[in-house]
Scaffold this motif. Structure first.
Motif, PDB file in Angstrom:
ATOM      1  N   LEU A   1       0.638  -1.567   0.197  1.00 16.59           N
ATOM      2  CA  LEU A   1       0.376  -0.445   0.313  1.00 16.59           C
ATOM      3  C   LEU A   1       1.075   1.077  -0.245  1.00 16.59           C
ATOM      4  N   LYS A   2       0.142   2.253  -0.513  1.00 13.70           N
ATOM      5  CA  LYS A   2       0.899   3.394  -0.545  1.00 13.70           C
ATOM      6  C   LYS A   2       0.149   4.788  -0.086  1.00 13.70           C
ATOM      7  N   PRO A   3       0.948   5.418   0.015  1.00 14.23           N
ATOM      8  CA  PRO A   3      -0.052   6.957   0.593  1.00 14.23           C
ATOM      9  C   PRO A   3      -1.391   7.395  -0.608  1.00 14.23           C
ATOM     10  N   GLU A   4      -0.945   7.573  -1.801  1.00  9.32           N
ATOM     11  CA  GLU A   4      -2.044   7.583  -2.545  1.00  9.32           C
ATOM     12  C   GLU A   4      -2.789   6.648  -3.161  1.00  9.32           C
ATOM     13  N   ASP A   5      -2.888   5.375  -2.388  1.00 11.34           N
ATOM     14  CA  ASP A   5      -4.358   4.497  -2.046  1.00 11.34           C
ATOM     15  C   ASP A   5      -4.830   5.109  -0.733  1.00 11.34           C
ATOM     16  N   THR A   6      -5.126   5.869   0.009  1.00 11.07           N
ATOM     17  CA  THR A   6      -5.981   6.836   0.962  1.00 11.07           C
ATOM     18  C   THR A   6      -6.825   7.282   0.252  1.00 11.07           C
ATOM     19  N   ALA A   7      -8.472   6.248   0.658  1.00  8.41           N
ATOM     20  CA  ALA A   7      -9.227   7.018   0.347  1.00  8.41           C
ATOM     21  C   ALA A   7     -10.969   5.724   1.242  1.00  8.41           C
ATOM     22  N   VAL A   8     -12.079   6.502   0.820  1.00  4.82           N
ATOM     23  CA  VAL A   8     -12.604   5.640   1.178  1.00  4.82           C
ATOM     24  C   VAL A   8     -13.296   4.700  -0.578  1.00  4.82           C
ATOM     25  N   TYR A   9     -13.383   3.434   0.557  1.00  2.00           N
ATOM     26  CA  TYR A   9     -13.449   2.065  -0.244  1.00  2.00           C
ATOM     27  C   TYR A   9     -14.862   2.316  -0.682  1.00  2.00           C
ATOM     28  N   TYR A  10     -15.940   1.317  -1.916  1.00  2.00           N
ATOM     29  CA  TYR A  10     -16.710   1.136  -1.516  1.00  2.00           C
ATOM     30  C   TYR A  10     -16.740   0.581  -2.477  1.00  2.00           C
ATOM     31  N   CYS A  11     -17.886  -0.901  -2.026  1.00  7.21           N
ATOM     32  CA  CYS A  11     -18.072  -2.135  -3.076  1.00  7.21           C
ATOM     33  C   CYS A  11     -19.991  -1.568  -3.357  1.00  7.21           C
ATOM     34  N   ASN A  12     -19.648  -2.546  -4.650  1.00 10.73           N
ATOM     35  CA  ASN A  12     -21.033  -2.154  -5.724  1.00 10.73           C
ATOM     36  C   ASN A  12     -20.783  -2.898  -6.074  1.00 10.73           C
ATOM     37  N   ALA A  13     -22.330  -3.468  -6.683  1.00  6.90           N
ATOM     38  CA  ALA A  13     -22.966  -5.077  -6.952  1.00  6.90           C
ATOM     39  C   ALA A  13     -24.524  -5.275  -7.912  1.00  6.90           C
ATOM     40  N   ASP A  14     -24.457  -5.552  -9.520  1.00  7.59           N
ATOM     41  CA  ASP A  14     -25.462  -5.960  -9.977  1.00  7.59           C
ATOM     42  C   ASP A  14     -25.667  -6.822  -9.243  1.00  7.59           C
ATOM     43  N   ILE A  15     -27.628  -7.055  -8.625  1.00  6.74           N
ATOM     44  CA  ILE A  15     -27.794  -7.765  -7.730  1.00  6.74           C
ATOM     45  C   ILE A  15     -29.488  -7.908  -8.871  1.00  6.74           C
ATOM     46  N   PHE A  16     -30.106  -9.291  -8.314  1.00  9.21           N
ATOM     47  CA  PHE A  16     -31.230  -9.575  -9.450  1.00  9.21           C
ATOM     48  C   PHE A  16     -32.146  -9.677  -8.494  1.00  9.21           C
ATOM     49  N   ILE A  17     -32.937  -9.236  -8.482  1.00 11.34           N
ATOM     50  CA  ILE A  17     -34.342  -9.233  -7.638  1.00 11.34           C
ATOM     51  C   ILE A  17     -35.458 -10.075  -8.110  1.00 11.34           C
ATOM     52  N   ALA A  18     -35.475 -11.298  -7.436  1.00 15.39           N
ATOM     53  CA  ALA A  18     -36.704 -11.791  -8.261  1.00 15.39           C
ATOM     54  C   ALA A  18     -37.967 -11.846  -8.071  1.00 15.39           C
ATOM     55  N   VAL A  19     -38.394 -10.453  -6.558  1.00 15.54           N
ATOM     56  CA  VAL A  19     -39.451 -10.538  -6.792  1.00 15.54           C
ATOM     57  C   VAL A  19     -40.209  -9.328  -7.481  1.00 15.54           C
ATOM     58  N   GLN A  20     -38.805  -8.283  -7.862  1.00 13.55           N
ATOM     59  CA  GLN A  20     -39.103  -7.617  -8.914  1.00 13.55           C
ATOM     60  C   GLN A  20     -38.880  -7.933 -10.883  1.00 13.55           C
ATOM     61  N   VAL A  21     -38.220  -8.939 -10.603  1.00 12.52           N
ATOM     62  CA  VAL A  21     -37.835  -9.175 -11.789  1.00 12.52           C
ATOM     63  C   VAL A  21     -36.733  -8.599 -12.492  1.00 12.52           C
ATOM     64  N   SER A  22     -35.928  -7.744 -12.221  1.00  7.08           N
ATOM     65  CA  SER A  22     -34.838  -6.892 -12.588  1.00  7.08           C
ATOM     66  C   SER A  22     -33.971  -6.988 -12.246  1.00  7.08           C
ATOM     67  N   TRP A  23     -33.136  -6.002 -12.563  1.00  8.85           N
ATOM     68  CA  TRP A  23     -31.346  -6.047 -11.451  1.00  8.85           C
ATOM     69  C   TRP A  23     -31.493  -4.732 -11.706  1.00  8.85           C
ATOM     70  N   HIS A  24     -30.569  -4.795 -10.358  1.00  9.66           N
ATOM     71  CA  HIS A  24     -30.677  -3.321  -9.514  1.00  9.66           C
ATOM     72  C   HIS A  24     -28.958  -3.105  -9.318  1.00  9.66           C
ATOM     73  N   ASN A  25     -28.633  -2.376  -9.297  1.00  8.67           N
ATOM     74  CA  ASN A  25     -27.140  -1.728  -8.778  1.00  8.67           C
ATOM     75  C   ASN A  25     -26.782  -1.532  -7.267  1.00  8.67           C
ATOM     76  N   TYR A  26     -26.483  -1.472  -6.475  1.00  3.80           N
ATOM     77  CA  TYR A  26     -26.252  -1.422  -5.399  1.00  3.80           C
ATOM     78  C   TYR A  26     -24.723  -0.916  -4.672  1.00  3.80           C
ATOM     79  N   TRP A  27     -24.788  -0.417  -3.898  1.00  4.62           N
ATOM     80  CA  TRP A  27     -23.313   0.685  -3.013  1.00  4.62           C
ATOM     81  C   TRP A  27     -23.637   0.471  -1.679  1.00  4.62           C
TER      82      TRP A  27
END
Length: 121
Positions: free
Chosen positions: A85-111
């Motif tokens: 790791l380097k000082p320039e790696d300093t940041a807030v890190y966020y997870c992201n995912a594309d998830i299929f919600i069965a009850v909605q029968v659609s894909w959604h993007n989450y953070w």
């Protein structure tokens, strides 16, 4: 309701390592691409690494050879192993995912809510 919960951030010295985890929970039928982004103060959010459902990965040039993204599909979890790791790696890190919600029968993007990584001596 779907949640992405990150963990593993913290303060580390230059050259050190951290492992971030992000677990997805809720009414999940399937997860496609997952990824890690980061945002440093005064800068735009940027992609750090991504991984497809079949395990194909891609990385920002700035982290290639130092960071490794992986996932456990059985646990709906994505990881980011960060080495040299380097000082320039300093940041807030966020997870992201594309998830299929069965009850909605659609894909959604989450953070996730973000986890702070600080690289400093």
């Amino acid at each position: 309701q779907v949640q992405l919960v990150e963990s593993g951030g913290g303060l580390v010295q230059p050259g050190g390592s951290l492992r971030l985890s992000c677990a997805a929970s809720g009414s999940i039928f399937s997860i496609n691409a997952m990824g890690w982004y980061r945002q440093a103060p005064g800068k735009e959010r940027e992609l750090v690494a991504g991984i497809s459902s079949s395990g194909i990965t891609n990385y920002a040039d700035s982290v290639k050879g130092r960071f490794t993204i992986s996932r456990d599909n059985a646990k709906n979890t994505v990881y980011l192993q960060m080495n040299s790791l380097k000082p320039e790696d300093t940041a807030v890190y966020y997870c992201n995912a594309d998830i299929f919600i069965a009850v909605q029968v659609s894909w959604h993007n989450y953070w996730g809510q973000g986890t702070q990584v600080t690289v400093s001596s």
